[in-house]
Design a protein around this motif. Sequence first.
Motif, PDB file in Angstrom:
ATOM      1  N   LYS A 225       0.931  -1.277  -0.006  1.00 29.52           N
ATOM      2  CA  LYS A 225      -0.028   0.037   0.132  1.00 29.52           C
ATOM      3  C   LYS A 225       0.838   1.242   0.140  1.00 29.52           C
ATOM      4  O   LYS A 225       0.647   2.274  -0.774  1.00 29.52           O
ATOM      5  N   LYS A 226       1.951   1.146   0.830  1.00 35.19           N
ATOM      6  CA  LYS A 226       2.824   2.324   0.864  1.00 35.19           C
ATOM      7  C   LYS A 226       3.502   2.722  -0.548  1.00 35.19           C
ATOM      8  O   LYS A 226       3.637   3.813  -0.737  1.00 35.19           O
ATOM      9  N   LEU A 227       4.072   1.430  -1.083  1.00 36.08           N
ATOM     10  CA  LEU A 227       4.586   1.679  -2.283  1.00 36.08           C
ATOM     11  C   LEU A 227       3.544   2.285  -3.329  1.00 36.08           C
ATOM     12  O   LEU A 227       4.062   2.789  -4.392  1.00 36.08           O
ATOM     13  N   VAL A 228       2.517   1.552  -3.587  1.00 39.58           N
ATOM     14  CA  VAL A 228       1.288   2.228  -4.506  1.00 39.58           C
ATOM     15  C   VAL A 228       1.142   3.562  -4.368  1.00 39.58           C
ATOM     16  O   VAL A 228       1.117   4.370  -5.651  1.00 39.58           O
ATOM     17  N   LEU A 229       1.160   4.093  -3.147  1.00 39.57           N
ATOM     18  CA  LEU A 229       1.026   5.703  -3.128  1.00 39.57           C
ATOM     19  C   LEU A 229       2.385   6.239  -3.448  1.00 39.57           C
ATOM     20  O   LEU A 229       2.236   7.260  -4.154  1.00 39.57           O
ATOM     21  N   LYS A 230       3.304   5.962  -3.185  1.00 45.16           N
ATOM     22  CA  LYS A 230       4.764   6.475  -3.390  1.00 45.16           C
ATOM     23  C   LYS A 230       5.116   6.371  -4.851  1.00 45.16           C
ATOM     24  O   LYS A 230       5.506   7.480  -5.369  1.00 45.16           O
ATOM     25  N   GLU A 231       4.731   5.530  -5.441  1.00 50.07           N
ATOM     26  CA  GLU A 231       5.057   5.406  -6.957  1.00 50.07           C
ATOM     27  C   GLU A 231       4.058   5.999  -7.896  1.00 50.07           C
ATOM     28  O   GLU A 231       4.103   5.797  -9.130  1.00 50.07           O
ATOM     29  N   LYS A 232       2.787   6.328  -7.132  1.00 50.23           N
ATOM     30  CA  LYS A 232       1.724   6.801  -7.947  1.00 50.23           C
ATOM     31  C   LYS A 232       1.283   5.589  -9.025  1.00 50.23           C
ATOM     32  O   LYS A 232       0.892   5.825 -10.056  1.00 50.23           O
ATOM     33  N   ALA A 233       1.127   4.411  -8.419  1.00 46.19           N
ATOM     34  CA  ALA A 233       0.969   3.199  -9.370  1.00 46.19           C
ATOM     35  C   ALA A 233      -0.607   3.382  -9.673  1.00 46.19           C
ATOM     36  O   ALA A 233      -1.402   3.808  -8.937  1.00 46.19           O
ATOM     37  N   ASP A 234      -0.902   2.485 -10.679  1.00 49.10           N
ATOM     38  CA  ASP A 234      -2.343   2.435 -11.128  1.00 49.10           C
ATOM     39  C   ASP A 234      -3.151   1.473 -10.073  1.00 49.10           C
ATOM     40  O   ASP A 234      -4.427   1.783  -9.924  1.00 49.10           O
TER      41      ASP A 234
END
Length: 450
Positions: A225-234
């Motif tokens: 979840k943290k990485l999805v937000l940090k990377e602005k992933a789809d």
Amino acid sequence: MYDPKIFKTYDIRGIYPDQLDEDVAYKVGRAVVEFLKADTLILGRDMRLSGEKLSGALAQGIVDGGADVIDIGMVSTPLVYFAIADYGHEGGIMVSASHNPPKYNGFKICRERAIPISGETGLLEIKHLVEKGKFEKKPSGQLIRTDVLDDYVNKILSLIDKKRWKDAKRLKIVADFGNGMGAKTLSNIFNTLGVKMLAIYSEPDGSFPNHEPNPLKEENLKTLKKLVLKEKADFGVALDGDADRVGFVDEKGETVTGDIITALLSKEILKDNPGAKIIYDLRSSWATAEEIQKAGGIPIEYKVGHALIKEKMRKEGAVFAGELSMHFYFRDFYGVENSDLAILKIAELVLAEKKPLSELGRPIKRYFHAEEINFEIEDKEGKIKEIEEKYGALQNAKVSHLDGLKVEFSDWWFSLRASNTEPLLRLTLEAKTKELMEEKKKEMISLIQG
């Protein structure tokens, strides 16, 4: 060491070497050959530390039973299903304990067309043969080692619409493989399509050094979840150990539950299969069936459990099925679960609709669903009967015994069922308002524990 409790409803599973060891594995290999009267079996294993030893003993049992064994190495469960069904073999065994802790291992056994062998369809006969332990001497079969990855990837790519992937390069997906078996296949598929994927915990490691590979538990999704937000992933995905289940996280870092994903996948699949039947498990939100109907499909509610769902799919000729537990089954992939295909179909939907996953899921989250709650109850059947006597007699109660007890009212429902795999009573409930959901959850917990 042998413990008869390793024979579960759907598979063989226990602690290595206390409950199952190489001797048990050898006998299982012999027993499966005898039960299926097989000439050739597929064999695969996941990354568990005991996998190589147990797989070797299984292979020896199979060849001593007079059958050839095609060992496809360290792979995901969907690759074993593929090798059995696509190449037309008589069955196969996957050495895995899915998401269980490192000390566990086990065997998932299939007959032809990757049809699972469960307690009701042969596992008890295999158990009897293992316990008897008397096998005739046969001319030895052959051990053949091969790699099926390229064929598998080609099969998966044949099941997607390439026209919908013109903008694939704009996608960014974070994938948490939980040190399980999912990275090899998904990386290969995404590289072919040109999708940007940030992979974490992708190295297979049966000690699970980062977290338990179970996407159903929220604590296992924190890093994703943290990485999805940090990377602005789809969106993000989390796979279990043998990669036959996948959980989804939207671009806002929120979990998208299995029943919402079932509804979204159903809408996508019904575009090419209008009027088709789709199966969902009875713990799913009311919204799942409503969305299937709205998209022109025929929703069919059914019991929990992969062997039961697969059997129902074959019987009904259903095109797709989804469970709250994040198993997603496709008719076009032999009627078995496939996480890679589920991920690709959700990506197709995001590309086609040009909307984020949170926006696609929001209209379906119209009811308030409590997470499944587990209770250790000695007299499970007695407790279910007690709850039915209270709620089943109420006005407008709609009672179902499809799988345990389910009681529906106009504004809320609950499902109470004994686990098929653990000594637990499982409660799921949903209501039309958050307040009612919280009220009924508290009420049910008090009654079950009382």
